[in-house]
Design an enzyme around this catalytic site. Structure first.
Site, PDB file in Angstrom:
ATOM      1  N   LYS A  55       0.840  -1.189   0.000  1.00 53.57           N
ATOM      2  CA  LYS A  55       0.000   0.000   0.000  1.00 53.57           C
ATOM      3  C   LYS A  55       0.884   1.251   0.000  1.00 53.57           C
ATOM      4  CE  LYS A  55      -0.288   0.219   5.056  1.00 53.57           C
ATOM      5  NZ  LYS A  55      -1.170   0.283   6.230  1.00 53.57           N
ATOM      6  N   TYR A 285      15.474  30.411   7.510  1.00 51.93           N
ATOM      7  CA  TYR A 285      14.374  31.214   8.047  1.00 51.93           C
ATOM      8  C   TYR A 285      14.376  31.234   9.564  1.00 51.93           C
ATOM      9  CZ  TYR A 285      12.447  30.938   3.308  1.00 51.93           C
ATOM     10  OH  TYR A 285      12.268  31.036   1.950  1.00 51.93           O
TER      11      TYR A 285
END
Length: 425
Positions: A55, A285
């Site tokens: 999956k 940042y």
């Protein structure tokens, strides 16, 4: 290491330019590692069979490629969450028994029945599956799911008699075949917890009720990767192995190597830039990191758009055999490492060097587990979240390995030793 890739770039009406080069960034999937891991689990689970859970695009590794490798190595079933995932595998020519277990009322049960895909049923799905079987004029194959304590999908024990009885009525009408009974474990990755014993007791009770009602199953399955390793009493007829076939450990107290597993994914890129900066230079940042002295910063062109967790400052990057922590905030496309003071010549040599985010972990290299710790999450999430912007490339696509259950030339941990290690946790 280098990985070849061809890129044809069309520019206006000019002829395309063919370029064979090292990819700027890639997730390199070693399919022989997948085969090795499947063989390990086949040896541990025998005589039970192995379902390879592919999956979520095989936990980010590539569902079609991993499914093929797993079947080559001895897996006999494939497992996915959604019918759409199973249909993609069928479209790729994979005809192995296949189970999909998570549905909504918009799920394409008609296509599942037509393609011979087994469907997990917890209750409401039964009538929808039967309607699809009538439309397709073909009996559906279903696995009835009992909720043994996880509290997600699965039929509550109070409603189990009714679900089994209704399924058997439909089977008597020729509309379906009850192929299996299954459930899912909640805490098998913590082997000492008593809830696994409680869940197995409920599972056995559910099987007994179904058998009394006339159900004759092909497979009974509840074991996931950790239970396959640590609880032989959970193996029944089939084990569902997800994380383990990708070579990752489900246990806090055991490494992949200790379990005889080989991580299959290596995420790597190239150092984009190196530059000398003074003491006190802020990085990324927020300027939450400042250099302690004159140093050389390396720019790594991977960021949270590529699946690197934004919160994982401090995660390891390996360059030329040395591991450096990420400093400053991880941005959308890039992150920074601090090389320490370098000469201009040394810095120039590092531009374009391979930078490994995680891989097998040999020679103390970084692993998905390391990044999981840096991000406060688990290795499952690290590999699964690597985004499609990072191209997948495959090595060892042709099968060439020992028989199921035998010792791999790539590792010295036999299946019996891996199971003993897991059982001791």
């Amino acid at each position: 290491m280098t990985y070849e890739a061809a890129a044809d770039i069309g520019i206006g009406s000019k002829p395309s330019i063919a370029k064979t080069a090292v990819l700027e960034r890639s997730a390199v999937i070693d399919l022989e590692a997948v085969r090795h891991n499947v063989r390990q689990f086949a040896g541990i689970a025998s005589p039970a069979n192995v379902m390879a859970v592919v999956k979520a695009d095989a936990y980010g590794h590539g569902a079609v490629q991993v499914a093929r490798a797993a079947l080559e190595a001895g897996a006999t079933w494939l497992g996915v969450a959604h019918i759409s995932e199973a249909l993609a595998l069928r479209a790729a020519g994979l005809d192995a028994p296949m189970l999909a277990w998570l549905h909504t009322r918009e799920s394409n049960f008609q296509a599942a029945v037509a393609a011979g895909i087994d469907v997990g049923v917890s209750g409401w799905e039964l009538d929808a599956v039967v309607a699809a079987a009538r439309e397709q004029e073909r009996p559906a194959r279903v696995h009835l799911k009992i909720d043994t304590g996880l509290g997600r999908n699965g039929c509550p024990m109070a409603d189990w008699d009714q679900l089994v009885g209704q399924a058997m009525e439909y089977q008597d009408e020729g509309l379906l075949r009850v192929v299996g009974i299954f459930s899912h474990l909640a805490v098998a990755d913590e082997p000492q917890r008593p809830e696994t014993d409680q869940q197995l007791a409920v599972f056995r009770e559910a099987i007994a009720i179904a058998e009394d009602a006339g159900v004759d199953t092909e497979v009974r399955h509840i074991a996931n990767t950790p239970a396959t390793l640590s609880r032989p009493d959970s193996h029944f007829d089939l084990v569902r192995v997800g994380l383990g076939i990708y070579g990752l450990s489900p246990f806090q107290g055991a490494t992949s190597a200790e379990l005889g597993l080989r991580p299959a994914m290596t995420v790597r890129t190239l150092v984009s830039n190196c530059k000398s900066v003074p003491e006190g230079q802020g990085v990324s940042y927020g300027l939450n990191y400042h250099t302690a002295g004159r140093t050389t910063l390396g720019l790594i062109p991977l960021g949270y758009a590529d699946g690197v967790p934004r919160v994982a400052t401090g995660g390891p990057i390996r360059v030329n055999g040395v591991t450096y922590p990420v400093v400053g905030r991880i941005a959308m496309d890039q992150m920074v490492i601090d090389f320490g003071p370098l000469t201009p010549e040394e810095a120039a040599d590092l531009k374009g060097a391979e930078a490994v985010m995680f891989g097998e972990g040999t020679d103390d290299g970084p692993t998905a587990d390391d990044w999981g710790r840096a991000a406060g999450t688990i290795n499952y999430e690290i590999v699964t979240r690597i985004s499609p912007r990072v191209p997948r490339t495959y090595v060892n696509e042709s099968a060439a390995g020992p028989a199921a259950g035998s010792e791999s030339a790539a590792g010295s941990v036999r299946p019996s030793e891996a199971a003993a290690k897991a059982a001791s946790l």
